[in-house]
Write a protein that holds these residues in place. Sequence first.
Motif, mmCIF file in Angstrom:
data_model
loop_
_atom_site.group_PDB
_atom_site.id
_atom_site.type_symbol
_atom_site.label_atom_id
_atom_site.label_comp_id
_atom_site.label_asym_id
_atom_site.label_seq_id
_atom_site.Cartn_x
_atom_site.Cartn_y
_atom_site.Cartn_z
ATOM 1 N N VAL A 7 0.863 -1.164 -0.046
ATOM 2 C CA VAL A 7 -0.067 -0.049 0.191
ATOM 3 C C VAL A 7 0.925 1.209 -0.012
ATOM 4 C CG1 VAL A 7 -1.804 1.268 1.190
ATOM 5 C CG2 VAL A 7 -1.722 -1.184 1.066
ATOM 6 N N ASP A 8 0.571 1.993 -1.094
ATOM 7 C CA ASP A 8 1.487 3.282 -1.235
ATOM 8 C C ASP A 8 0.822 4.623 -0.472
ATOM 9 O OD1 ASP A 8 3.856 2.614 -2.030
ATOM 10 O OD2 ASP A 8 3.280 2.941 -4.135
ATOM 11 N N MET A 25 -1.076 1.542 -4.885
ATOM 12 C CA MET A 25 -0.534 0.402 -4.447
ATOM 13 C C MET A 25 0.698 0.151 -5.476
ATOM 14 S SD MET A 25 -3.187 -2.393 -5.409
ATOM 15 C CE MET A 25 -4.624 -1.075 -5.019
#
Length: 168
Positions: free
Chosen positions: A105-106, A158
């Motif tokens: 997850v970004d 992501m």
Amino acid sequence: MFRRSLVSALLGAVMLSGLPTLGGAQERGPVTNLPLPRYVSVKAAEANVRRGPSLSHRIDWVFTRRNMPVEITAEYGHWRRVRDRDGAGGWVHYALLSGMRHVIVDQDMLALHVRPDAKTAISARLELGVIARLEKCGPEWCRLSAGGYRGWAKKNAMWGVGPEELKE
């Protein structure tokens, strides 16, 4: 006859070099014949990343998170050159990698929706850096599962899946 074999040899050299061909064909790995680059996950709790494709090459660093997504950029025998989301990379033995896909997850507090639509209810939120299993992807949304929760999130939030990639 000589001309045809020369053209064939030149075309083969272009395909091996990784340069784009006229048909727009994607480069394929010389060992697996799978697309390059492609995403996979680290299946081991610890995976040595080496400077070159053999046990005699120095270990530069170690992956210490199981299911960490990585991108394979080259193949040589039983070795795969990989890079992580920060661009750091090296060579990893293929036995330490898995085709079971995961993403990282970004975006902090990423909303997982019950359907691939931002107007639907949120089933969970994932913190920045969480590793989630990638179940399926459409053009803009991917279905993820993490920590017993499941839902849809925007693909651009992501790392570990290509922007044009579709997965059933």
